[in-house]
Enzyme design. Structure first.
Site, short mmCIF file in Angstrom:
data_model
loop_
_atom_site.label_atom_id
_atom_site.label_comp_id
_atom_site.label_asym_id
_atom_site.label_seq_id
_atom_site.Cartn_x
_atom_site.Cartn_y
_atom_site.Cartn_z
CG ASN A 167 -43.67 -8.89 26.56
OD1 ASN A 167 -42.52 -9.29 26.75
ND2 ASN A 167 -43.91 -7.68 26.13
CG ASP A 201 -43.08 0.86 23.18
OD1 ASP A 201 -43.60 0.61 24.27
OD2 ASP A 201 -41.85 0.86 22.98
CG ASP A 238 -36.34 -8.07 26.78
OD1 ASP A 238 -37.33 -7.92 26.03
OD2 ASP A 238 -36.09 -7.33 27.74
CG ASP A 251 -39.86 -7.02 22.62
OD1 ASP A 251 -40.86 -6.34 22.36
OD2 ASP A 251 -39.25 -6.97 23.71
NE ARG A 308 -40.88 1.41 27.64
CZ ARG A 308 -41.45 0.28 27.23
NH1 ARG A 308 -41.24 -0.14 25.99
NH2 ARG A 308 -42.22 -0.44 28.02
#
Length: 844
Positions: free
Chosen positions: A575, A453, A572, A160, A371
């Site tokens: 998801n 993202d 982490d 991730d 982001r």
């Protein structure tokens, strides 16, 4: 099924079993060698029983008197027949006896030794200070003890991005509001752009716990209420303060007159946006299930929360419906740009004027690695709100399909929105990430990054983390239909072929595949999967952006279904759980997004960079140790069994053993077990410094160089000549002597223990005091145990020194008489024995 890591509350008792079985457990997946050993054992038993049958048929006329097989009993006045079942049943009985005698070949104790070794390995991994995270004061966690050696064979790492490669400590950087870019580059240089906003509540000053750099121009505009621009900006920050699930908590500060507001929530993104809104004077100070209170630049306003649609991976947005003090109702929505621009009101001139500038700003923010989120709103009419409210209440009270109903209602209301703007949030890379990725790639590990993202954000992070380089040939697949995906994959395979063959002029150029979630919708679980696998296998780097949690698991499954390569997934957040559970090895980062990933993982750690010492150092050591330990256990057991087999050849295949049952049992418990456990925990073929300096050495585990079928059979055949030497050298040396079978058995026991321990000692790379104690102590313990076993009268083969001189039997007295009495007594004994044999001869 209660999964590992779950907590049961308000439960008085629980009845159940631990689920640790099935075809996908390590014992079943690695049972090929056990099958080979079982075949070898059955072969030995078959040879012995068939040979015994041949021997019985050959000596069928002598079985009346031959010891062990006498058919006649002459001890009484009448001759009786013993129970003899015939050579067929005798063969069957010998086969069963062979299984019992040779069962040492199946290394049952190996499983216990392996578990003990894994516990020891886990202890040293946990205590490794180089994997200690000072920021969170947390050590490495080993949550699964059965896959330590898999860490040395990883070929694919699926990672991730947010919170795994980055710190997941979000910081608001910039915003595009009404088509205007407000960048922190314009922040005041006098105070560094830090704005300490505050609110007065019951005589106490409230301040946000964290302050954010503010744009002075934007701050001044947010204070204007009369202009359209000011209203647009105020709406934007009100959306940031209210469209979330943040809970404000008041904490004490060093100043009694000042209290701090800490914003707690599930998402660090939401926290950053709420802190940003507070810094611009829109401070969330209270939240309940029915209302929220926001201090808007010194003026407290209460908003009724009429409904909320939380974020989900399908919509990729969330919304809240607020009732204003003037009885108007507004809908605020925030989400990913891919989902938000589709629900805007395209007929609005205001929207049309700011959409393109906002998209340009979003592209700029993403290129910087920020982001992004898009914010929109619209005012609901009374009829719209009433229709939504009735549908929302019905769905909320539904017993079946509640989530699907709520999702449909959210989709229906989240449309014809007015664009307010977009936000840019910075999430910095963790320390040591670029160096870690470079080391992993040098080790031959393919690193794939799977993120939700935007593509530009993912690519920017890819370059900063050294996942992508300027020398790479980038292949980008962004499609919205199955046919276009198919064409793109075919074109990409053609590019791969040209690049690998040097046709494009870039000889040995590395390839990077960048693919988005919308394309994966048409590829995964379809016939196009094979083409994607072929393409991805030829690429050195794969970057998947805008992917949903289940798509992450699908990417992992894409590799696992088609290769035997070991996969590792690291993440982490919640998801990432499906991806972590799908991979062979799952690692959770104990970060800012809760402990869902940690609870679902096999290992947990604080930083991505710890992956390097975990795989390249501990993984390599664990694989080498466990590989040698397994082969050594097969070797030591095979040597012992073959000695028993050679002895059978000289006993008419009767399964009479010279080695006592106690020694057979203690062989795998005391004589040889401790050295293998110590070596499996402590031995190191290479130092830590060498393994980190030369990551290419990790490839030995990927290629199964230390444990494979060839080495297994070489080890088995190596035992043949060693067992022959251990068995026949003492046998030939004492062939003409009066040493009996039990004495030879003791000699064979000691010889095989010395042999296998010396073999282990010669293979060692590192010597410690505990290694010396284990190896030489085991040999000494064998001598002691053999003497004790021989000295105990209730055990077979007890020591002649204690028995023959203090409690001799008739045969031993007669044997001593033959040695030491004069010839007259000796001749008399011979006469008596002759007289005893004559009637027997006549009977025969």
């Amino acid at each position: 099924i209660v999964l590992r890591g779950c907590e049961l509350r308000n439960t008085k008792s629980a009845i159940g079993v631990a689920v640790y079985t099935g075809k996908e457990t390590k014992a079943m997946l690695n049972n090929s060698e056990i099958i080979y050993l079982s075949i070898f054992l059955v072969t030995l038993c078959t040879v012995v029983c068939i040979s015994h049958g041949v021997w019985l048929i050959k000596h069928k006329d002598e079985l009346d008197l031959i010891q062990f097989y006498r058919k006649k009993d002459y001890s009484g006045s009448e001759v009786e027949n013993y129970e003899y079942y015939g050579w067929g049943m005798e063969i069957f009985f010998v086969f069963l006896m062979s299984v019992i005698v040779f069962q040492v070949m199946i290394p049952i104790s190996l499983y216990i030794s392996m578990e003990l070794v894994r516990v020891g390995q886990a202890y040293f991994m946990i205590q490794d200070d180089r994997m200690f995270d000072e920021a969170t004061n947390s050590r490495f966690q080993c949550r699964a003890l059965n896959i330590n050696e898999d860490l040395g064979q990883i070929k694919y790492v699926f990672s991730d991005k947010t919170g795994t490669l980055t710190e997941n400590k979000m910081e608001f950087q910039c915003a595009s509001i009404g088509g205007v870019d407000y960048d922190n580059g314009k922040a005041s240089s006098e105070d560094g752009g830090i704005e300490y906003s505050s609110a007065q509540v019951d005589g106490v000053t409230l301040r946000p716990k964290m302050s954010v750099k503010v744009d002075i121009e934007l701050l001044n505009l947010s204070k204007t209420k009369d202009t359209d621009e000011g209203k647009h900006i105020r709406d934007f920050f009100l959306a940031l303060a209210t469209c979330n699930t943040i809970v404000p908590l008041t904490i004490e500060s060093s100043d009694p007159a000042v209290k701090l507001i800490e914003y707690q929530g599930e998402s660090p993104d939401e926290q950053a946006l709420v802190y940003a809104a507070a810094s611009y004077g829109f401070m969330l100070i209270e939240r309940t299930s029915g209302h929220i209170v926001v201090d808007i630049q010194g003026e407290r306003q209460r908003f009724n929360v009429l409904g909320m649609h939380e974020f989900d991976s399908d919509r990729k947005r969330m919304s809240v419906i607020l009732g204003f003090p003037d009885n108007t109702v507004k809908l605020y929505v925030k989400g990913a740009d891919t989902s938000m621009f589709n629900v805007l009101n395209n007929s609005s001139n205001t929207n049309n004027n700011i959409i393109k500038p906002t998209q340009a700003h979003l592209h700029s923010y993403s290129s910087k690695g920020l982001r992004t989120l898009v914010i929109a709103a619209r005012e609901l009419t009374l009829s719209e709100f009433q229709h939504w409210q009735s549908s929302y209440e019905s769905a909320n009270n539904a017993l079946m399909g509640r989530s699907n109903l709520l999702r449909k209602i959210a989709v229906n209301i989240e449309n014809n929105l007015g664009l307010l703007g977009a936000s840019g949030i910075e999430d910095k890379l963790q320390e040591g990430v670029p160096e870690a990725i470079e080391s992993l790639r040098m080790a031959g590990i393919k690193v794939w990054v799977l993120t939700g993202d935007k593509q530009e954000t993912a690519v920017s992070i890819g370059y900063s983390s050294k996942l992508l380089t300027n020398e790479m040939t980038r292949i980008v697949i962004n499609n919205n239909s199955k046919d276009s995906c198919k064409r793109s994959l075919e074109d990409a395979l053609g590019v791969c072929k040209k690049v690998k063959n040097g046709v494009s002029g870039a000889v040995n150029s590395q390839l990077a595949l960048i693919i988005d979630g919308s394309s994966l919708v048409y590829v995964l679980d379809t016939e196009l999967e094979e083409q994607l696998f072929e393409l991805a296998s030829k690429c050195d780097v794969v970057l998947c952006c805008r992917v949903a949690p289940l798509q992450k698991a699908g990417i992992v499954a894409l590799i696992k279904k088609r290769t035997d390569d070991m996969t590792l997934a690291i993440g982490d957040g919640a998801n990432d759980v499906s991806m972590i559970q799908r991979a062979d090895v799952g690692i959770g980062i104990s970060g800012q997004e809760g402990r869902q990933a940690v609870m679902a993982s096999d290992f947990a750690m604080g930083q991505f960079r710890f992956l390097v010492p975990l795989l390249l150092v501990h993984g390599h050591w664990n694989y080498q140790r466990m590989s040698y330990m397994i082969l050594y256990n097969f070797y030591r057991n095979a040597v012992f069994v073959l000695i028993l087999f050679w002895y059978v050849l000289f006993t008419g295949f009767t399964l009479t053993t010279a080695i006592t049952d106690w020694s057979s049992m203690l062989y795998s418990i005391i004589y040889t077990s401790l050295p293998t456990i110590v070596v499996g925990i402590l031995d190191k073929d290479l130092s830590r410094a060498t393994l980190l300096k030369h990551p290419q050495l990790y490839g030995a585990g990927q290629r199964n160089e230390s444990y494979n079928g060839k080495l297994f059979w070489v080890t088995i055949f190596d035992t043949l000549w060693q067992s022959i030497a251990v068995f026949f050298v003492p046998l030939v040396a004492y062939w003409a002597s009066n040493v009996d079978g039990s004495s030879l058995g003791d000699l064979w026991t000691i010889a095989v223990v010395v042999l296998v321990n010396l073999h282990l000692a010669m293979d060692l790379f590192r010597w410690y005091w505990i290694t010396h104690a284990a190896i030489w102590g085991s040999i000494i313990a064998t001598f002691v145990c053999v003497m004790v076993i021989d000295a105990l009268p209730f055990l077979p083969g007890y020591c002649k020194i204690f028995v023959q001189y203090y409690r001799p039997n008739d045969i031993q007295i007669a044997r001593e008489a033959e040695k030491f009495e004069d010839s007259r007594v000796s001749r008399q004994v011979q006469i008596e024995m002759t007289r005893f044999r004559d009637p027997l001869t006549q009977l025969v």
